[in-house]
Design an enzyme around this catalytic site. Structure first.
Site, PDB file in Angstrom:
ATOM      1  CE1 TYR A 123      22.129  54.982  49.993  1.00 18.79           C
ATOM      2  CE2 TYR A 123      20.940  53.953  51.807  1.00 18.79           C
ATOM      3  CZ  TYR A 123      22.074  54.564  51.309  1.00 18.79           C
ATOM      4  OH  TYR A 123      23.164  54.763  52.124  1.00 18.79           O
ATOM      5  CG  HIS A 165      29.016  56.533  46.665  1.00 15.90           C
ATOM      6  ND1 HIS A 165      29.136  55.416  47.457  1.00 15.90           N
ATOM      7  CD2 HIS A 165      30.272  56.977  46.444  1.00 15.90           C
ATOM      8  CE1 HIS A 165      30.414  55.218  47.715  1.00 15.90           C
ATOM      9  NE2 HIS A 165      31.125  56.138  47.110  1.00 15.90           N
ATOM     10  N   PRO A 204      27.984  45.926  50.528  1.00 12.71           N
ATOM     11  CG  PRO A 204      28.921  46.567  52.558  1.00 12.71           C
ATOM     12  CD  PRO A 204      29.259  46.348  51.107  1.00 12.71           C
ATOM     13  CG  ASN A 205      23.751  46.632  54.412  1.00 14.22           C
ATOM     14  OD1 ASN A 205      23.265  45.593  54.855  1.00 14.22           O
ATOM     15  ND2 ASN A 205      24.712  47.288  55.034  1.00 14.22           N
ATOM     16  NE  ARG A 218      21.133  50.330  53.047  1.00 20.72           N
ATOM     17  CZ  ARG A 218      22.315  50.670  52.569  1.00 20.72           C
ATOM     18  NH1 ARG A 218      22.596  50.460  51.300  1.00 20.72           N
ATOM     19  NH2 ARG A 218      23.202  51.214  53.351  1.00 20.72           N
ATOM     20  NE  ARG A 234      23.544  59.521  53.350  1.00 18.34           N
ATOM     21  CZ  ARG A 234      23.455  58.183  53.318  1.00 18.34           C
ATOM     22  NH1 ARG A 234      23.924  57.522  52.270  1.00 18.34           N
ATOM     23  NH2 ARG A 234      22.912  57.531  54.312  1.00 18.34           N
ATOM     24  CB  ALA A 282      29.224  50.645  54.876  1.00 19.95           C
ATOM     25  CG  ASN A 315      27.596  51.792  45.712  1.00 21.16           C
ATOM     26  OD1 ASN A 315      28.231  52.050  46.735  1.00 21.16           O
ATOM     27  ND2 ASN A 315      26.336  52.178  45.553  1.00 21.16           N
ATOM     28  CD  GLU A 365      34.232  55.899  45.760  1.00 23.27           C
ATOM     29  OE1 GLU A 365      35.482  55.840  45.781  1.00 23.27           O
ATOM     30  OE2 GLU A 365      33.575  56.553  46.583  1.00 23.27           O
TER      31      GLU A 365
HETATM   32  C1  DQA Z   1      26.264  54.322  49.411  1.00 21.10           C
HETATM   33  C2  DQA Z   1      26.715  55.377  50.451  1.00 21.10           C
HETATM   34  C3  DQA Z   1      27.387  54.702  51.629  1.00 21.10           C
HETATM   35  O1  DQA Z   1      27.779  55.679  52.593  1.00 21.10           O
HETATM   36  C4  DQA Z   1      26.447  53.731  52.315  1.00 21.10           C
HETATM   37  O2  DQA Z   1      27.095  53.039  53.346  1.00 21.10           O
HETATM   38  C5  DQA Z   1      25.798  52.790  51.353  1.00 21.10           C
HETATM   39  C6  DQA Z   1      25.379  53.263  50.041  1.00 21.10           C
HETATM   40  C7  DQA Z   1      25.460  54.951  48.251  1.00 21.10           C
HETATM   41  O3  DQA Z   1      25.330  54.289  47.232  1.00 21.10           O
HETATM   42  O4  DQA Z   1      24.947  56.063  48.385  1.00 21.10           O
HETATM   43  O5  DQA Z   1      25.544  51.636  51.690  1.00 21.10           O
HETATM   44  O6  DQA Z   1      27.410  53.716  48.857  1.00 21.10           O
END
Ligand code: DQA
Length: 146
Positions: A23, A100, A10-11, A18, A107, A77, A74, A98
């Site tokens: 990011y 990120h 998501p997002n 964003r 964080r 959240a 990835n 995984e």
């Molecule tokens: C994320 C880290 C997550 O905590 C966050 O909710 C994201 C992006 C990252 O790629 O750094 O949406 O997965």
């Protein structure tokens, strides 16, 4: 030829606009191009998906068994909340990395816990878009060694 599925949660469709201080300004489309270029170099095939919905991500993972030799994800959240994604990874039984963009351990405390990493080969966190490239290289090496 090895088949690798890449899933973004998501997002991540909003990358580029964003929280750019965290990011960066690079869009998901651009990251996907980089991943596809690297896949050509490594002589593997990639399919790339994004969803804002937990259930859809679970379905992507379970459908992966029909095509993918490995998965790069990835979970965004959902990393910190989703037992369903963890269970889907366990069920599909292929190697998973995984990724990120940000270093989740630098964080907020709620981001410092991943429910997913315990069922993955490993985690790449904090290298920005490069993390996807590192994951692709790593997973291709792992598959070659099997
Ligand atoms: C994320 C880290 C997550 O905590 C966050 O909710 C994201 C992006 C990252 O790629 O750094 O949406 O997965």
């Amino acid at each position: 030829m090895k088949h690798i599925l890449v899933i973004n949660g998501p997002n991540l469709n909003l990358l580029g606009t964003r929280e750019v201080d965290i990011y960066g300004k690079i869009t998901l489309a651009k990251i996907n191009e980089m991943v596809k270029e690297k896949a050509r170099e490594l002589n593997c095939q990639v399919r790339i998906k994004q969803s804002n919905s937990e259930g859809e991500i679970v379905s992507f993972i379970s459908e992966a068994r029909n095509w993918a030799d490995a998965l790069i994800i990835n979970p965004a959240a959902y990393t910190h909340t989703s037992i369903a994604i963890r269970d889907a990874i366990l069920a599909v039984g292929i190697p998973v990395i995984e990724v990120h963009l940000s270093n989740i351990y630098k964080r907020e405390s709620f981001r410092q816990k991943s429910l997913i990493v315990g069922v993955c080969l490993g985690q790449i966190t904090g290298f920005g878009p490069e993390g996807y490239i590192l994951a692709l290289e790593a997973v291709v090496n792992v598959l070659e060694e099997r």
